[in-house]
Write an enzyme that holds these catalytic residues in place. Structure first.
Site, mmCIF file in Angstrom:
data_model
loop_
_atom_site.group_PDB
_atom_site.id
_atom_site.type_symbol
_atom_site.label_atom_id
_atom_site.label_comp_id
_atom_site.label_asym_id
_atom_site.label_seq_id
_atom_site.Cartn_x
_atom_site.Cartn_y
_atom_site.Cartn_z
ATOM 1 N N LYS A 190 -22.834 47.795 -47.758
ATOM 2 C CA LYS A 190 -22.975 46.851 -48.857
ATOM 3 C C LYS A 190 -21.762 45.962 -49.014
ATOM 4 O O LYS A 190 -20.496 46.458 -48.706
ATOM 5 C CB LYS A 190 -23.114 47.679 -49.890
ATOM 6 C CG LYS A 190 -24.361 48.386 -50.254
ATOM 7 C CD LYS A 190 -24.621 49.298 -51.377
ATOM 8 C CE LYS A 190 -25.783 50.198 -51.342
ATOM 9 N NZ LYS A 190 -26.795 49.371 -52.338
ATOM 10 N N ASP A 243 -26.885 64.682 -51.316
ATOM 11 C CA ASP A 243 -27.520 63.491 -51.382
ATOM 12 C C ASP A 243 -26.410 62.263 -51.403
ATOM 13 O O ASP A 243 -26.650 61.334 -50.537
ATOM 14 C CB ASP A 243 -28.685 63.349 -52.372
ATOM 15 C CG ASP A 243 -29.468 62.246 -52.280
ATOM 16 O OD1 ASP A 243 -29.683 61.767 -50.920
ATOM 17 O OD2 ASP A 243 -29.890 61.611 -53.351
ATOM 18 N N HIS A 248 -22.061 59.099 -49.556
ATOM 19 C CA HIS A 248 -21.723 57.640 -50.302
ATOM 20 C C HIS A 248 -20.294 57.483 -51.155
ATOM 21 O O HIS A 248 -19.553 56.789 -50.812
ATOM 22 C CB HIS A 248 -22.704 56.973 -51.194
ATOM 23 C CG HIS A 248 -24.080 57.104 -50.487
ATOM 24 N ND1 HIS A 248 -24.377 56.719 -49.246
ATOM 25 C CD2 HIS A 248 -25.368 57.189 -51.206
ATOM 26 C CE1 HIS A 248 -25.520 56.536 -49.218
ATOM 27 N NE2 HIS A 248 -26.161 56.890 -50.048
#
Ligand code: NDP
Length: 472
Positions: A190, A243, A248
């Site tokens: 990103k 997750d 992240h």
């Protein structure tokens, strides 16, 4: 002697990317009928085709009983719904698409795949499949020698814990060199996330204050309004720690905490990040708050007694000279009050009180708003007009227009096909991040039930010792 003579110029700039690595000449998508392929990968393929970066063959492999035409229809539907459909580009993409219907545990699937690959010498295998199947697919590809000259992209989460991550690494390294293994974490693709790195090291004003002397604390928030979207089975195996925290969010933390990269080779950035991961202290169970949104246990495929967290907040410490004693607070959750990703860095108050209102007011801050809008914000105090010396908080905001950003999956796939590892997680970072979260997995903190539409359990505020910055 001039300054230039004292410091003769070396190589001028960090140059990402491999030098003479061969380009992938085929792309194989395992998991071609899955959710990730539909939501992200097909739109990325059209983007790659438009940019002239897609190899001549793109082969989807999955179990669904589809013909090639049905597979193309699926790709079209995905791009129409999720991407920017363009008829001419899609027609060119469709000519490259092929589909192999097969079970991943059967040799015949791989035989047909290898035949379809023809004379391709450097296939890129993208494993967008349940993690439990990673080694089955890899070993079967290798049994037919389809691994030779190839690269492999492995979706997150890379393992379920430290031991399984190491085991998976062993399997991968049996057949692939590290430089051909791409552990994808789409957050790293990103633009606003890459901008953290760029902003930190392309400017000089930040570095002198980016340390324990000036930084009070760092907050990282990834809030989602959506729930688990019917993905109960997957989520029950995962939870928020596996997750998003392990991957992240710790990746973002590493970008914030790393020292300036040394040298110019393509590994310099990953070396510096690797050290930042190493310095992160494994979480103390007392530094973890877990939550579950009210109603989670009624979701399809979720156990009525589920202890899986849909929210986690942690206080992370970093054992380095730069960051000793500075807490890094990280939180993420489903069904929260808003959807936003941001980093909020609170600086310390001035060491000496000159004006009455300063110590009792919020200190300076720096905010990296990563999504849905992209903002860089500096919060400082300025004098209020009028008699006396009192002030107010003013904010200097730089808004960034999205414009021609390359979507993360498109960027990462293009990099992987060129053999550029910079935006992929390296094995030392993956292991270190599992080491950080492991105590929270082995000895889970008590679970707090929270109301949807809030910012999670109140215990998270207690962890921070006040209110988290409100990303709404
Ligand atoms: P899905 O369950 O939606 O898709 C799984 C895919 O694997 C399907 O194409 C399925 O084929 C195929 N498959 C599963 N088992 C077999 C088998 N034995 N033989 C042949 N094909 C098989 O998963 P997702 O797309 O959601 O996730 C895939 C990976 O991506 C996971 O590792 C996940 O963690 C990761 N990921 C997913 C994200 C997302 O937003 N979905 C985000 C980030 C990462 P079929 O359906 O035809 O049976």
């Amino acid at each position: 002697m001039t300054q230039d003579q004292q410091n003769p110029p070396g190589p001028r700039a960090y140059r990402p990317g491999p030098d003479r690595a061969p380009k992938s000449d085929a792309l194989v998508l395992f998991g071609a009928s899955g959710d990730l392929a539909y939501r992200q990968i097909f739109p990325a393929l059209q983007g790659l085709e438009a940019a002239g970066q897609l190899p001549p063959r793109v082969i989807g492999v999955a179990r669904s009983e589809w013909t090639r035409e049905q597979f193309i229809e699926r790709a079209k539907a995905s791009i129409q719904e999720r991407g920017k459909y363009d008829e001419r580009t899609f027609a060119a993409l469709a000519r490259k698409l092929d589909y192999i219907r097969g079970e991943y545990l059967e040799r015949d699937t791989y035989q047909r795949l290898c035949d379809a690959l023809g004379d391709a010498k450097h296939a890129l295998y993208y494993l967008a499949i349940p993690p439990s199947l990673f080694d089955d697919v890899i070993t079967r590809l290798a049994a037919l020698k389809c691994d030779e000259g190839a690269r492999v992209v492995v979706e997150k989460p890379f393992g379920r814990d430290l031991v399984s991550a190491r085991t998976l690494d062993l399997v991968l390294h049996e057949y692939f060199r590290e430089r051909d293994i791409f552990r994808i974490d789409h957050f790293l693709g990103k633009e606003p996330v890459q901008n953290i790195l760029y902003f930190r090291f392309a400017n000089t004003f930040l570095e002198p204050i980016w340390n324990r002397t000036h930084v009070e604390r760092i907050e990282i928030t990834m809030a989602e309004q959506i729930g688990i979207n019917g993905r109960g089975r997957l989520y029950e195996e995962m939870g928020a720690i596996r997750d998003v925290l392990q991957n992240h969010l710790l990746q973002i933390a590493a970008l914030l905490l790393m020292d300036p990269p040394v040298g110019h080779d393509p590994e310099a950035i990953r070396d510096a990040k690797g050290l930042a991961f190493k310095a992160m202290r494994p979480l103390d169970p007392g530094d973890v708050v877990r939550g579950q949104f009210e109603g989670y246990r009624n979701e399809p495929d979720v156990s009525a007694a589920s202890d899986v967290e849909t929210y986690v907040a942690v206080r992370l410490y970093v054992d380095s000279w730069r960051w000793a004693g500075v807490p890094v607070f990280i939180r993420t959750g489903k069904k929260l009050a808003t959807t936003a990703n941001e980093v909020f860095v609170t600086l310390k108050h001035p060491p000496h009180e000159l004006f009455d209102d300063v110590m009792s007011s919020p200190a300076n801050h720096l905010r990296f708003r990563l999504s849905p809008d992209v903002v860089l914000e500096l919060g400082a105090r300025a004098k209020k007009p009028g008699a006396g010396l009192t002030g107010e908080m003013v904010q200097l905001d730089a808004f960034h227009q999205h414009g021609d950003e390359v979507p993360a999956y498109q960027r990462l796939l293009a990099d992987a096909m060129r053999g550029d590892q910079m935006l992929f997680a390296r094995t030392d970072a993956v292991e270190a991040s599992w080491r950080v979260v492991e105590p929270a997995l082995v000895k889970p903190a008590p679970l707090h039930i929270y109301k949807p539409g809030t910012f999670g359990p109140a215990a998270a505020d207690a962890l921070l010792g006040g209110n988290w910055h409100d990303p709404a």
